[in-house]
Design a protein around this motif. Structure first.
Motif, PDB file in Angstrom:
ATOM      1  N   HIS A  26      -9.190  -4.746   0.358  1.00 53.52           N
ATOM      2  CA  HIS A  26      -8.261  -5.603  -0.381  1.00 53.52           C
ATOM      3  C   HIS A  26      -8.780  -7.048  -0.389  1.00 53.52           C
ATOM      4  CE1 HIS A  26      -4.771  -2.707  -0.386  1.00 53.52           C
ATOM      5  NE2 HIS A  26      -5.506  -2.198   0.574  1.00 53.52           N
TER       6      HIS A  26
ATOM      7  N   VAL B 238      -8.870   2.774   8.504  1.00 55.57           N
ATOM      8  CA  VAL B 238      -7.727   2.033   7.962  1.00 55.57           C
ATOM      9  C   VAL B 238      -8.060   0.546   7.849  1.00 55.57           C
ATOM     10  CG1 VAL B 238      -5.311   1.402   8.308  1.00 55.57           C
ATOM     11  CG2 VAL B 238      -6.058   3.745   8.754  1.00 55.57           C
ATOM     12  N   VAL B 239      -8.720  -0.002   8.848  1.00 52.22           N
ATOM     13  CA  VAL B 239      -9.124  -1.411   8.775  1.00 52.22           C
ATOM     14  C   VAL B 239     -10.085  -1.611   7.606  1.00 52.22           C
ATOM     15  CG1 VAL B 239     -10.377  -3.259   9.967  1.00 52.22           C
ATOM     16  CG2 VAL B 239      -8.634  -1.930  11.187  1.00 52.22           C
TER      17      VAL B 239
ATOM     18  N   MET C 162      -8.189  -1.953   4.497  1.00 51.68           N
ATOM     19  CA  MET C 162      -7.577  -3.278   4.414  1.00 51.68           C
ATOM     20  C   MET C 162      -8.607  -4.343   4.035  1.00 51.68           C
ATOM     21  SD  MET C 162      -5.000  -3.169   7.649  1.00 51.68           S
ATOM     22  CE  MET C 162      -3.479  -2.218   7.605  1.00 51.68           C
TER      23      MET C 162
ATOM     24  N   HIS D 247      -9.910   9.566   4.846  1.00 51.08           N
ATOM     25  CA  HIS D 247      -9.613   8.271   4.219  1.00 51.08           C
ATOM     26  C   HIS D 247     -10.129   8.333   2.779  1.00 51.08           C
ATOM     27  CE1 HIS D 247     -10.177   7.343   8.556  1.00 51.08           C
ATOM     28  NE2 HIS D 247      -9.119   6.580   8.370  1.00 51.08           N
TER      29      HIS D 247
ATOM     30  N   ALA E  61      -1.946 -10.125   1.829  1.00 46.27           N
ATOM     31  CA  ALA E  61      -1.340  -9.697   3.107  1.00 46.27           C
ATOM     32  C   ALA E  61      -0.346  -8.555   2.890  1.00 46.27           C
ATOM     33  CB  ALA E  61      -0.659 -10.884   3.787  1.00 46.27           C
TER      34      ALA E  61
ATOM     35  N   ASP F  21      -1.653   0.393   3.349  1.00 52.80           N
ATOM     36  CA  ASP F  21      -2.566   1.152   4.206  1.00 52.80           C
ATOM     37  C   ASP F  21      -1.939   1.554   5.542  1.00 52.80           C
ATOM     38  OD1 ASP F  21      -4.695   1.048   2.359  1.00 52.80           O
ATOM     39  OD2 ASP F  21      -5.115  -1.011   2.973  1.00 52.80           O
ATOM     40  N   VAL F  22      -0.830   0.961   5.905  1.00 55.72           N
ATOM     41  CA  VAL F  22      -0.200   1.279   7.193  1.00 55.72           C
ATOM     42  C   VAL F  22       0.158   2.762   7.312  1.00 55.72           C
ATOM     43  CG1 VAL F  22       1.803   0.824   8.661  1.00 55.72           C
ATOM     44  CG2 VAL F  22       0.549  -1.087   7.618  1.00 55.72           C
TER      45      VAL F  22
ATOM     46  N   SER G 181      -0.389  -6.448   0.497  1.00 57.01           N
ATOM     47  CA  SER G 181      -1.123  -5.250   0.063  1.00 57.01           C
ATOM     48  C   SER G 181      -1.589  -4.411   1.253  1.00 57.01           C
ATOM     49  CB  SER G 181      -2.309  -5.627  -0.831  1.00 57.01           C
ATOM     50  OG  SER G 181      -3.385  -6.153  -0.074  1.00 57.01           O
ATOM     51  N   PHE G 182      -1.756  -5.043   2.409  1.00 56.17           N
ATOM     52  CA  PHE G 182      -2.142  -4.291   3.610  1.00 56.17           C
ATOM     53  C   PHE G 182      -1.091  -3.248   3.972  1.00 56.17           C
ATOM     54  CE2 PHE G 182      -4.516  -8.254   5.375  1.00 56.17           C
ATOM     55  CZ  PHE G 182      -5.565  -8.028   4.514  1.00 56.17           C
TER      56      PHE G 182
END
Length: 140
Positions: A117, A110-111, A114, A44, A90, A96-97, A92-93
């Motif tokens: 942001h 990943v969380v 998020m 990451h 929202a 990261d997907v 912008s998340f």
């Protein structure tokens, strides 16, 4: 915009710099916590200072220009920003997907990206309100 409502360039720049520094410190705490919970900063890259500081600075600077533009052009900038900021965070998340599908990534990592942001928004919005205040429309 009258001269009395025009923000000072120096005050705005200092505010943006302060937002970058404080949000970067907040993101450092998120990164540290994510790593303590097992997220790998190699997998990451956004959990490494060279990743989150640059992206935090970029996000705050872009947001400041967008805020200033909306402040100038919107009929009701306070209402427009009140609706737009949560939507932008929202959306912008979504950046990261795709990270979920990279080798070595974890849900925690990943969380955490998020959450970073949200940290930027939570820091930047109050600063922008102070250095780039928005007006509410005057009732007729």
């Amino acid at each position: 915009m009258s001269a009395e409502n025009r923000p000072s360039t120096g005050k705005t720049v200092l505010g943006v710099l302060a937002a970058i520094i404080v949000a970067s410190l907040g993101n450092a705490a998120v990164s540290y916590l994510a790593q303590a919970l097992g997220a790998d900063p190699i997998a990451h890259e956004g959990l490494q200072p060279k990743g989150y500081v640059v992206l935090t600075a970029l996000g705050v600077i872009v947001a400041a220009f967008a805020w200033a533009s909306i402040r100038k052009r919107a009929k009701d900038p306070a209402r427009t920003l009140g609706r737009l900021v949560p939507i932008v965070v929202a959306v912008s998340f979504l950046a990261d997907v795709p990270v979920f599908f990279l080798p070595g990534t974890t849900v925690v990592g990943v969380v955490a990206l998020m959450v970073m942001h949200v940290v930027v928004a939570v820091v930047a919005v109050p600063v922008f309100h102070r250095v780039l205040p928005v007006r509410t429309p005057v009732a007729a």
